[in-house]
Design a protein around this motif. Structure first.
Motif, PDB file in Angstrom:
ATOM      1  N   LEU A 326     -20.027 -19.184  25.699  1.00  0.00           N
ATOM      2  CA  LEU A 326     -20.792 -18.711  26.849  1.00  0.00           C
ATOM      3  C   LEU A 326     -22.274 -19.052  26.779  1.00  0.00           C
ATOM      4  CD1 LEU A 326     -21.118 -17.031  29.449  1.00  0.00           C
ATOM      5  CD2 LEU A 326     -21.385 -15.016  27.993  1.00  0.00           C
ATOM      6  N   PHE A 327     -22.909 -18.806  25.646  1.00  0.00           N
ATOM      7  CA  PHE A 327     -24.363 -18.894  25.612  1.00  0.00           C
ATOM      8  C   PHE A 327     -24.915 -20.303  25.861  1.00  0.00           C
ATOM      9  CE2 PHE A 327     -23.822 -14.730  23.736  1.00  0.00           C
ATOM     10  CZ  PHE A 327     -24.803 -14.024  24.422  1.00  0.00           C
ATOM     11  N   PRO A 328     -24.284 -21.360  25.338  1.00  0.00           N
ATOM     12  CA  PRO A 328     -24.770 -22.694  25.731  1.00  0.00           C
ATOM     13  C   PRO A 328     -24.719 -22.902  27.242  1.00  0.00           C
ATOM     14  CG  PRO A 328     -23.347 -22.855  23.820  1.00  0.00           C
ATOM     15  CD  PRO A 328     -23.240 -21.443  24.309  1.00  0.00           C
ATOM     16  N   PHE A 329     -23.676 -22.374  27.881  1.00  0.00           N
ATOM     17  CA  PHE A 329     -23.553 -22.477  29.340  1.00  0.00           C
ATOM     18  C   PHE A 329     -24.663 -21.671  30.033  1.00  0.00           C
ATOM     19  CE2 PHE A 329     -21.614 -20.414  33.186  1.00  0.00           C
ATOM     20  CZ  PHE A 329     -21.714 -21.510  34.024  1.00  0.00           C
ATOM     21  N   LEU A 330     -24.941 -20.462  29.539  1.00  0.00           N
ATOM     22  CA  LEU A 330     -26.000 -19.643  30.131  1.00  0.00           C
ATOM     23  C   LEU A 330     -27.360 -20.330  30.040  1.00  0.00           C
ATOM     24  CD1 LEU A 330     -25.220 -15.981  28.992  1.00  0.00           C
ATOM     25  CD2 LEU A 330     -24.959 -16.967  31.262  1.00  0.00           C
ATOM     26  N   ILE A 331     -27.671 -20.873  28.867  1.00  0.00           N
ATOM     27  CA  ILE A 331     -28.962 -21.552  28.699  1.00  0.00           C
ATOM     28  C   ILE A 331     -29.036 -22.787  29.599  1.00  0.00           C
ATOM     29  CG2 ILE A 331     -30.509 -22.684  27.072  1.00  0.00           C
ATOM     30  CD1 ILE A 331     -30.206 -19.666  26.693  1.00  0.00           C
ATOM     31  N   LYS A 332     -27.919 -23.491  29.713  1.00  0.00           N
ATOM     32  CA  LYS A 332     -27.884 -24.668  30.587  1.00  0.00           C
ATOM     33  C   LYS A 332     -28.197 -24.289  32.036  1.00  0.00           C
ATOM     34  CE  LYS A 332     -24.659 -28.124  32.416  1.00  0.00           C
ATOM     35  NZ  LYS A 332     -23.257 -28.622  32.383  1.00  0.00           N
ATOM     36  N   THR A 333     -27.580 -23.212  32.527  1.00  0.00           N
ATOM     37  CA  THR A 333     -27.825 -22.801  33.915  1.00  0.00           C
ATOM     38  C   THR A 333     -29.247 -22.291  34.101  1.00  0.00           C
ATOM     39  OG1 THR A 333     -26.968 -20.568  33.483  1.00  0.00           O
ATOM     40  CG2 THR A 333     -25.409 -22.218  34.278  1.00  0.00           C
ATOM     41  N   LEU A 334     -29.788 -21.621  33.088  1.00  0.00           N
ATOM     42  CA  LEU A 334     -31.183 -21.172  33.162  1.00  0.00           C
ATOM     43  C   LEU A 334     -32.121 -22.372  33.283  1.00  0.00           C
ATOM     44  CD1 LEU A 334     -31.135 -18.298  30.536  1.00  0.00           C
ATOM     45  CD2 LEU A 334     -31.937 -18.058  32.890  1.00  0.00           C
ATOM     46  N   ARG A 335     -31.883 -23.380  32.488  1.00  0.00           N
ATOM     47  CA  ARG A 335     -32.728 -24.577  32.540  1.00  0.00           C
ATOM     48  C   ARG A 335     -32.628 -25.250  33.915  1.00  0.00           C
ATOM     49  NH1 ARG A 335     -31.430 -28.775  28.715  1.00  0.00           N
ATOM     50  NH2 ARG A 335     -33.534 -29.525  29.149  1.00  0.00           N
ATOM     51  N   GLN A 336     -31.413 -25.326  34.436  1.00  0.00           N
ATOM     52  CA  GLN A 336     -31.232 -25.938  35.761  1.00  0.00           C
ATOM     53  C   GLN A 336     -31.999 -25.167  36.832  1.00  0.00           C
ATOM     54  OE1 GLN A 336     -26.963 -25.817  36.038  1.00  0.00           O
ATOM     55  NE2 GLN A 336     -26.683 -27.874  35.176  1.00  0.00           N
ATOM     56  N   GLU A 407     -19.849 -10.744  25.956  1.00  0.00           N
ATOM     57  CA  GLU A 407     -19.857 -12.028  26.653  1.00  0.00           C
ATOM     58  C   GLU A 407     -19.191 -11.914  28.022  1.00  0.00           C
ATOM     59  OE1 GLU A 407     -18.071 -14.918  24.071  1.00  0.00           O
ATOM     60  OE2 GLU A 407     -20.005 -15.377  23.147  1.00  0.00           O
ATOM     61  N   VAL A 408     -18.081 -11.187  28.078  1.00  0.00           N
ATOM     62  CA  VAL A 408     -17.381 -11.013  29.356  1.00  0.00           C
ATOM     63  C   VAL A 408     -18.274 -10.289  30.357  1.00  0.00           C
ATOM     64  CG1 VAL A 408     -15.454  -9.835  30.489  1.00  0.00           C
ATOM     65  CG2 VAL A 408     -15.070 -11.090  28.368  1.00  0.00           C
ATOM     66  N   GLU A 409     -19.011  -9.292  29.910  1.00  0.00           N
ATOM     67  CA  GLU A 409     -19.900  -8.554  30.802  1.00  0.00           C
ATOM     68  C   GLU A 409     -21.009  -9.476  31.341  1.00  0.00           C
ATOM     69  OE1 GLU A 409     -21.546  -5.707  33.140  1.00  0.00           O
ATOM     70  OE2 GLU A 409     -19.600  -5.641  32.099  1.00  0.00           O
ATOM     71  N   LEU A 410     -21.551 -10.321  30.485  1.00  0.00           N
ATOM     72  CA  LEU A 410     -22.578 -11.277  30.933  1.00  0.00           C
ATOM     73  C   LEU A 410     -22.005 -12.258  31.950  1.00  0.00           C
ATOM     74  CD1 LEU A 410     -24.405 -12.086  27.569  1.00  0.00           C
ATOM     75  CD2 LEU A 410     -25.395 -10.930  29.540  1.00  0.00           C
ATOM     76  N   LEU A 411     -20.794 -12.727  31.675  1.00  0.00           N
ATOM     77  CA  LEU A 411     -20.149 -13.667  32.595  1.00  0.00           C
ATOM     78  C   LEU A 411     -19.859 -12.992  33.937  1.00  0.00           C
ATOM     79  CD1 LEU A 411     -19.317 -16.646  32.228  1.00  0.00           C
ATOM     80  CD2 LEU A 411     -16.979 -15.855  31.898  1.00  0.00           C
ATOM     81  N   LYS A 412     -19.477 -11.725  33.896  1.00  0.00           N
ATOM     82  CA  LYS A 412     -19.212 -10.973  35.122  1.00  0.00           C
ATOM     83  C   LYS A 412     -20.481 -10.868  35.969  1.00  0.00           C
ATOM     84  CE  LYS A 412     -17.932  -6.308  36.656  1.00  0.00           C
ATOM     85  NZ  LYS A 412     -17.568  -4.937  36.195  1.00  0.00           N
ATOM     86  N   ARG A 413     -21.603 -10.558  35.329  1.00  0.00           N
ATOM     87  CA  ARG A 413     -22.870 -10.456  36.054  1.00  0.00           C
ATOM     88  C   ARG A 413     -23.260 -11.799  36.672  1.00  0.00           C
ATOM     89  NH1 ARG A 413     -26.650  -6.921  31.871  1.00  0.00           N
ATOM     90  NH2 ARG A 413     -25.328  -5.048  31.805  1.00  0.00           N
ATOM     91  N   MET A 414     -22.983 -12.866  35.931  1.00  0.00           N
ATOM     92  CA  MET A 414     -23.307 -14.185  36.458  1.00  0.00           C
ATOM     93  C   MET A 414     -22.419 -14.528  37.656  1.00  0.00           C
ATOM     94  SD  MET A 414     -23.816 -17.684  34.339  1.00  0.00           S
ATOM     95  CE  MET A 414     -24.582 -19.089  35.158  1.00  0.00           C
ATOM     96  N   GLN A 415     -21.152 -14.118  37.606  1.00  0.00           N
ATOM     97  CA  GLN A 415     -20.255 -14.356  38.735  1.00  0.00           C
ATOM     98  C   GLN A 415     -20.728 -13.593  39.972  1.00  0.00           C
ATOM     99  OE1 GLN A 415     -17.094 -16.399  39.110  1.00  0.00           O
ATOM    100  NE2 GLN A 415     -18.181 -16.005  41.034  1.00  0.00           N
TER     101      GLN A 415
END
Length: 461
Positions: A326-336, A407-415
């Motif tokens: 999850l975290f590499p994906f989160l950082i990637k989206t933040l950078r974008q 991680e699931v909670e973070l992904l839920k918030r992102m969704q």
């Protein structure tokens, strides 16, 4: 390498006195002094270039040797060196300072010198952190090797104990068992010698018991030998448990420190972003056209967001080995999204709209969620890191940095955030929104697969 960098900072500091001091300015304006400083600055720039080359060679060597973790950290160090200043790499910046000094423009040079010196200090802080991390890694590996060595010694002692018990059970005449017992005594003596090489008191005690067992075997006193072997085995097993607990404590402390490091870096990015967001909120409340000063502020805000997008790449290296999908994906989206916001604030549009304000707020919230997750996990690991004897915690030896539920909670918030963005999307936004939705779904599937693999490993164990 660390000494070289300290020397670089010392050399840079030598020319970093306040430019406003008039006596110093008169000294600097003397041709000889300026030329000396220029030569010194060029030498410093060349040393920085060589430092970058050293990073690259060490990175290549680490990759060839299969030490991908060290190679990753060296790549990050080289990236930090190359990106030390927004306008170019540090060596080029220092060369530019040398040219300013040669051209006898000390006022400009002093300003650039301060920037270069700050970059050097930042790089030094990074290298110190990496050196500390490497020392912790070395301590962990040493503790793990010690625990494995003790476990192996205990295994050997157990086997010798069983052989002694077999000899007792045979109840053969002494003359027939003498040769077997002699071989057993030699093996016991050799094991005792290896155990006694340790400087640890409990292991020395085990070595003494093992040596006494060897002496008893030489005397053909099997019952006494059996008792001493059992005592040696108990001492070794206790020492092995303590060593394993120490290794586990090192592992947990390394994980906790890594969590704190990422949380700290994330908090710094958030603080810089909040300055830009507050400026945007203030300007959005104005009804008049933007003044020249306000447009300049927005351009600086844009540059700040571009800088965050560029520098946050270092976090990708930091969490590359975290075991998280999850975290590499989160950082990637933040950078974008930082890049997207930077483009909106940049000239000529200088956009401060509901859309850009919403994006800025979403960025802040995502950083806050990441920081909260890492700090919570660091706090959760603290008791275990400070209690080496704490057994039965239920965590596998190589558990991910952050729990799956977090991680699931973070992904839920992102969704939820992504769903809201889709509800208010412009036609131009649909392409990247759909791509992000696809990546989010793929990330979740990767997380599930990793969880299933971990559970399968536990079942096999």
């Amino acid at each position: 390498m660390m000494i070289s960098l300290l020397l670089l900072i010392g050399m840079a500091s030598a020319a970093d006195e306040p430019a406003s001091a008039q006596p110093l300015l008169h000294i600097l304006q003397e041709d000889g002094e300026l030329n000396r400083l220029a030569r010194q600055q060029r030498r410093t720039a060349e040393q920085v270039r060589r430092l970058g080359g050293v990073f690259k060679r060490l990175e290549l060597r680490a990759t060839q040797e299969g030490d991908l973790n060290r190679a990753t950290h060296l790549a990050e160090a080289r990236l930090r060196l190359e990106q030390a200043q927004e306008t170019g790499d540090l060596a080029q910046a220092l060369d530019g300072i040398a040219q300013e000094l040669t051209a006898q423009r000390p006022g400009v040079a002093a300003e650039q010198q301060a920037i270069a010196l700050a970059a050097l200090r930042d790089l030094l802080d990074f290298l110190i952190r990496e050196e500390t991390r490497q020392q912790a890694q070395d301590a962990l590996e040493k503790a793990q090797e010690h625990a494995e060595s003790l476990a192996e010694l205990a295994k050997e002692q157990k086997e010798l104990l069983h052989e002694t018990q077999s000899q007792i059970a045979k109840d053969a005449p002494p003359e027939l068992a003498k040769e077997d017992v002699q071989q057993l005594a030699e093996a016991q003596k050799e094991l005792a010698d290896r155990i006694q090489e340790s400087e640890n008191d409990s292991e020395k005690m085990a070595g003494e018991k093992a040596a006494e067992a060897a002496d008893a075997l030489l005397e053909n006193n099997l019952e006494k030998a059996e008792g001493k072997q059992q005592e040696a085995l108990d001492e070794l097993e206790d020492a092995a448990k303590e060593a394993a607990a120490e290794a586990d404590a090192h592992q947990k402390e390394m994980e906790r420190q890594e969590l704190l490091d990422v949380a700290k870096a994330s908090a710094e990015f958030l603080a810089r972003h909040e300055v830009v967001r507050e400026m945007m909120v203030e300007m959005a409340q104005k009804s008049n056209a933007l003044t020249r000063r306000e447009r300049m502020s927005l351009r600086e805000g844009s540059e700040g967001e571009f800088a965050i997008e560029k520098e946050a790449k270092a976090l990708m290296f930091q969490i590359a080995d975290s075991g998280s999908a999850l975290f590499p994906f989160l950082i990637k989206t933040l950078r974008q999204d930082h890049k997207r916001l930077a483009q909106q604030l940049a000239p000529p549009s200088h956009e401060v709209s509901d859309s850009s304000l919403s994006l800025a707020a979403a960025l802040s919230e995502r950083w806050e969620n990441i920081i909260d997750a890492f700090l919570t996990e660091a706090d959760r690991k603290r008791p275990k890191a400070e209690s080496p004897e704490g057994e039965g915690d239920g965590e596998p030896p190589e558990s991910p940095l952050v729990q799956f539920s977090v991680e699931v909670e973070l992904l839920k918030r992102m969704q939820i955030e992504l769903t809201e963005q889709m509800a208010n999307a412009k036609p131009d936004d649909w392409k990247w929104l759909l791509e992000r939705q696809r990546e989010l779904r793929q990330t979740f599937e990767d997380m599930l697969q990793a969880l299933q693999e971990d559970e399968a490993k536990e079942d096999d164990a």
